[in-house]
Write a protein that holds these residues in place. Structure first.
Motif, PDB file in Angstrom:
ATOM      1  N   PHE A 276       0.756  -1.130   0.104  1.00 36.09           N
ATOM      2  CA  PHE A 276      -0.089   0.057   0.075  1.00 36.09           C
ATOM      3  C   PHE A 276       0.863   1.254  -0.065  1.00 36.09           C
ATOM      4  O   PHE A 276       0.662   2.033  -0.981  1.00 36.09           O
ATOM      5  CB  PHE A 276      -0.861  -0.142   1.216  1.00 36.09           C
ATOM      6  CG  PHE A 276      -1.959   1.382   1.254  1.00 36.09           C
ATOM      7  CD1 PHE A 276      -2.983   1.236   1.023  1.00 36.09           C
ATOM      8  CD2 PHE A 276      -1.172   2.583   1.843  1.00 36.09           C
ATOM      9  CE1 PHE A 276      -3.801   2.402   1.091  1.00 36.09           C
ATOM     10  CE2 PHE A 276      -2.201   3.695   1.904  1.00 36.09           C
ATOM     11  CZ  PHE A 276      -3.539   3.573   1.443  1.00 36.09           C
TER      12      PHE A 276
ATOM     13  N   CYS B 235      -4.920   2.013  -4.356  1.00 33.52           N
ATOM     14  CA  CYS B 235      -4.436   1.654  -2.989  1.00 33.52           C
ATOM     15  C   CYS B 235      -5.385   1.271  -2.063  1.00 33.52           C
ATOM     16  O   CYS B 235      -5.646   0.217  -1.458  1.00 33.52           O
ATOM     17  CB  CYS B 235      -3.585   2.818  -2.489  1.00 33.52           C
ATOM     18  SG  CYS B 235      -1.976   3.128  -3.156  1.00 33.52           S
ATOM     19  N   TYR B 236      -6.499   2.206  -2.104  1.00 35.02           N
ATOM     20  CA  TYR B 236      -7.567   2.158  -1.203  1.00 35.02           C
ATOM     21  C   TYR B 236      -8.636   0.885  -1.460  1.00 35.02           C
ATOM     22  O   TYR B 236      -8.900   0.119  -0.802  1.00 35.02           O
ATOM     23  CB  TYR B 236      -8.456   3.561  -0.988  1.00 35.02           C
ATOM     24  CG  TYR B 236      -7.795   4.398  -0.193  1.00 35.02           C
ATOM     25  CD1 TYR B 236      -7.531   4.178   1.015  1.00 35.02           C
ATOM     26  CD2 TYR B 236      -7.548   5.562  -0.876  1.00 35.02           C
ATOM     27  CE1 TYR B 236      -6.799   5.273   1.875  1.00 35.02           C
ATOM     28  CE2 TYR B 236      -6.849   6.778  -0.121  1.00 35.02           C
ATOM     29  CZ  TYR B 236      -6.574   6.261   1.342  1.00 35.02           C
ATOM     30  OH  TYR B 236      -6.107   7.418   2.104  1.00 35.02           O
TER      31      TYR B 236
ATOM     32  N   ILE C 272      -6.749  -2.467  -0.632  1.00 40.74           N
ATOM     33  CA  ILE C 272      -7.106  -2.483   0.903  1.00 40.74           C
ATOM     34  C   ILE C 272      -8.382  -3.121   1.217  1.00 40.74           C
ATOM     35  O   ILE C 272      -8.426  -3.895   2.145  1.00 40.74           O
ATOM     36  CB  ILE C 272      -6.595  -1.374   2.047  1.00 40.74           C
ATOM     37  CG1 ILE C 272      -4.870  -1.081   1.628  1.00 40.74           C
ATOM     38  CG2 ILE C 272      -7.059  -1.524   3.293  1.00 40.74           C
ATOM     39  CD1 ILE C 272      -4.279  -1.969   2.581  1.00 40.74           C
ATOM     40  N   ILE C 273      -9.302  -2.372   0.492  1.00 36.30           N
ATOM     41  CA  ILE C 273     -10.654  -2.709   0.944  1.00 36.30           C
ATOM     42  C   ILE C 273     -10.962  -4.092   0.407  1.00 36.30           C
ATOM     43  O   ILE C 273     -11.536  -5.042   1.211  1.00 36.30           O
ATOM     44  CB  ILE C 273     -11.713  -1.885   0.260  1.00 36.30           C
ATOM     45  CG1 ILE C 273     -11.611  -0.622   0.930  1.00 36.30           C
ATOM     46  CG2 ILE C 273     -13.092  -2.411   0.428  1.00 36.30           C
ATOM     47  CD1 ILE C 273     -12.288   0.759  -0.022  1.00 36.30           C
TER      48      ILE C 273
ATOM     49  N   SER D  67     -12.875   1.988   7.457  1.00 38.05           N
ATOM     50  CA  SER D  67     -11.737   3.111   7.755  1.00 38.05           C
ATOM     51  C   SER D  67     -11.010   3.635   6.414  1.00 38.05           C
ATOM     52  O   SER D  67     -10.332   4.514   6.411  1.00 38.05           O
ATOM     53  CB  SER D  67     -10.662   2.839   8.653  1.00 38.05           C
ATOM     54  OG  SER D  67      -9.961   1.482   8.200  1.00 38.05           O
ATOM     55  N   HIS D  68     -11.166   2.523   5.335  1.00 38.20           N
ATOM     56  CA  HIS D  68     -10.780   3.200   4.087  1.00 38.20           C
ATOM     57  C   HIS D  68     -11.742   3.598   3.167  1.00 38.20           C
ATOM     58  O   HIS D  68     -11.134   4.391   2.237  1.00 38.20           O
ATOM     59  CB  HIS D  68      -9.744   1.816   3.611  1.00 38.20           C
ATOM     60  CG  HIS D  68      -8.521   1.448   4.129  1.00 38.20           C
ATOM     61  ND1 HIS D  68      -8.375   1.059   5.304  1.00 38.20           N
ATOM     62  CD2 HIS D  68      -7.274   1.812   3.882  1.00 38.20           C
ATOM     63  CE1 HIS D  68      -7.029   0.724   5.780  1.00 38.20           C
ATOM     64  NE2 HIS D  68      -6.202   1.592   4.841  1.00 38.20           N
TER      65      HIS D  68
ATOM     66  N   LEU E  65     -11.161   7.443   1.075  1.00 36.18           N
ATOM     67  CA  LEU E  65     -11.314   7.521  -0.241  1.00 36.18           C
ATOM     68  C   LEU E  65     -12.214   8.261  -0.734  1.00 36.18           C
ATOM     69  O   LEU E  65     -12.011   9.311  -1.870  1.00 36.18           O
ATOM     70  CB  LEU E  65     -11.595   6.047  -0.902  1.00 36.18           C
ATOM     71  CG  LEU E  65     -12.113   5.704  -2.507  1.00 36.18           C
ATOM     72  CD1 LEU E  65     -10.640   6.061  -3.163  1.00 36.18           C
ATOM     73  CD2 LEU E  65     -12.383   4.117  -2.610  1.00 36.18           C
TER      74      LEU E  65
ATOM     75  N   GLU F 280      -2.529   6.621   7.424  1.00 34.50           N
ATOM     76  CA  GLU F 280      -2.499   4.983   7.150  1.00 34.50           C
ATOM     77  C   GLU F 280      -1.831   4.425   8.084  1.00 34.50           C
ATOM     78  O   GLU F 280      -2.052   3.237   8.371  1.00 34.50           O
ATOM     79  CB  GLU F 280      -1.820   4.716   5.754  1.00 34.50           C
ATOM     80  CG  GLU F 280      -2.082   3.354   5.634  1.00 34.50           C
ATOM     81  CD  GLU F 280      -3.492   2.857   5.187  1.00 34.50           C
ATOM     82  OE1 GLU F 280      -3.643   1.539   5.373  1.00 34.50           O
ATOM     83  OE2 GLU F 280      -4.334   3.747   4.897  1.00 34.50           O
TER      84      GLU F 280
ATOM     85  N   ILE G 287      -4.277   4.253  10.922  1.00 35.18           N
ATOM     86  CA  ILE G 287      -5.414   3.055  10.760  1.00 35.18           C
ATOM     87  C   ILE G 287      -4.874   1.870  10.612  1.00 35.18           C
ATOM     88  O   ILE G 287      -5.523   0.895  11.439  1.00 35.18           O
ATOM     89  CB  ILE G 287      -6.069   3.407   9.317  1.00 35.18           C
ATOM     90  CG1 ILE G 287      -6.683   4.710   9.434  1.00 35.18           C
ATOM     91  CG2 ILE G 287      -7.015   2.301   9.084  1.00 35.18           C
ATOM     92  CD1 ILE G 287      -7.450   5.034   8.141  1.00 35.18           C
ATOM     93  N   PHE G 288      -3.811   1.505   9.906  1.00 36.71           N
ATOM     94  CA  PHE G 288      -3.663   0.090   9.899  1.00 36.71           C
ATOM     95  C   PHE G 288      -3.038  -0.609  11.039  1.00 36.71           C
ATOM     96  O   PHE G 288      -3.547  -1.794  11.620  1.00 36.71           O
ATOM     97  CB  PHE G 288      -2.411  -0.066   8.789  1.00 36.71           C
ATOM     98  CG  PHE G 288      -2.437  -1.278   8.297  1.00 36.71           C
ATOM     99  CD1 PHE G 288      -3.004  -1.633   7.181  1.00 36.71           C
ATOM    100  CD2 PHE G 288      -1.445  -2.249   8.718  1.00 36.71           C
ATOM    101  CE1 PHE G 288      -3.020  -2.952   6.159  1.00 36.71           C
ATOM    102  CE2 PHE G 288      -1.510  -3.705   8.247  1.00 36.71           C
ATOM    103  CZ  PHE G 288      -2.390  -3.997   6.968  1.00 36.71           C
TER     104      PHE G 288
END
Length: 310
Positions: free
Chosen positions: A191, A239-240, A243-244, A262-263, A267, A299, A302-303
């Motif tokens: 990411f 990227c988003y 992750i989703i 959270s993503h 976005l 990020e 969040i991650f």
């Protein structure tokens, strides 16, 4: 100190040093050091202690200042056009002051990293080498769009994330090698690599005037600001969405529901914010560039939370 550096007060010198260190990169370095530490704690089920984090953080900060400082030393003429507020371009720092700061922070980064462990030292040494090749003649890779982007996202993405995780995990006395790095760490790394590519190409949009005058070839000059702007947006979108999608796969060690929602929010916020950008207004472009950096910072908050909540 004020007499030595020709400034009116110590406070003025410290403020110039803060600008010299490029605050957005300092924040990014700080959050990456903290974020990877929290991820390592979550995966190893270890206890939080400040000292290991502090050692890695200081080494990374010194390396950060060395890299951005060296770039400013080589770009004084360009920065007088693109970034006249920077200390060397504005005359707040002399050339000697800049060289001393770069030399001291570079040496400190290596010494501190060496005392912390082999993984941190390797990460810092490789990062400094790439940062030097990026800015310093005769190599000066920043002249070439492809190699400039490779330098930026290889350091910010792969080297920092994997190096910090290996370092932290080694402190928890876990047996580890590169193929066994957890999927969650690889996911964050990919990411950040792709996201940093978007940052790397976008950062040259507000600097087109100075880059063109001093023959610095960038994608913004080759393709035009509108094309690069749209490309950056779609790279970040990928990227988003990636992750989703990963969240839907229920990856071990990550709270999938939190990861997905959270993503989605950033976005949507990015596309909403992009509609307000005026590509003919340098201030508007620079403001959106800083917004992208804030998404990057987010990020690293969040991650780790997604990993700790699992």
């Amino acid at each position: 100190m004020s007499n030595v550096f020709g400034l009116q007060s110590q406070g003025a010198w410290l403020y110039s040093l803060w600008k010299f260190s490029r605050p957005h990169t300092i924040i990014g370095t700080t959050l990456s050091a903290l974020g990877l530490y929290l991820i390592a704690i979550g995966l190893a089920d270890a206890s939080f202690t400040v000292i290991p984090l502090l050692g890695a953080w200081i080494a990374c900060l010194c390396g950060n200042v060395y890299i951005v400082g060296l770039n400013q030393l080589e770009d004084i003429a360009i920065d007088k056009i693109n970034k006249p507020h920077l200390p060397l371009a504005s005359g707040d720092f002399s050339l000697l002051t800049g060289k001393l700061i770069v030399a001291i922070t570079g040496v400190l980064a290596l010494i501190i990293a060496m005392t912390q462990g082999k993984y941190l030292f390797g990460m810092v040494a490789v990062s400094l080498a790439i940062g030097t090749a990026y800015s310093l003649p005769p190599i000066r890779l920043k002249r070439f769009p492809f190699w400039a982007a490779i330098c930026i996202f290889s350091v910010r993405g792969a080297i920092v994330n994997l190096g910090l995780y290996l370092h932290y995990n080694s402190l928890f006395q876990q047996t580890i090698n590169i193929p066994n790095i957890p999927v969650s760490v690889w996911l964050l790394t990919v990411f950040v690599i792709v996201f940093t590519f978007a940052i790397a190409i976008f950062k040259d949009i507000p600097d087109m005037e100075g880059d063109a005058q001093y023959n610095i070839s960038t994608l913004s000059i080759k393709l035009g600001k509108e094309s690069v702007f749209k490309l950056s947006l779609w790279v970040i979108t990928v990227c988003y969405l990636g992750i989703i999608f990963a969240g839907l796969l229920q990856i071990t060690g990550i709270n999938s529901n939190f990861l997905i929602f959270s993503h989605i929010i950033p976005l949507v916020a990015m596309w909403w914010r992009s509609q307000q950008v005026n590509l003919e207004d340098r201030i508007s472009i620079a403001s959106f560039y800083q917004f992208i950096w804030k998404l990057f910072f987010l990020e690293y908050l969040i991650f780790p939370v997604a990993c700790l909540l699992d």
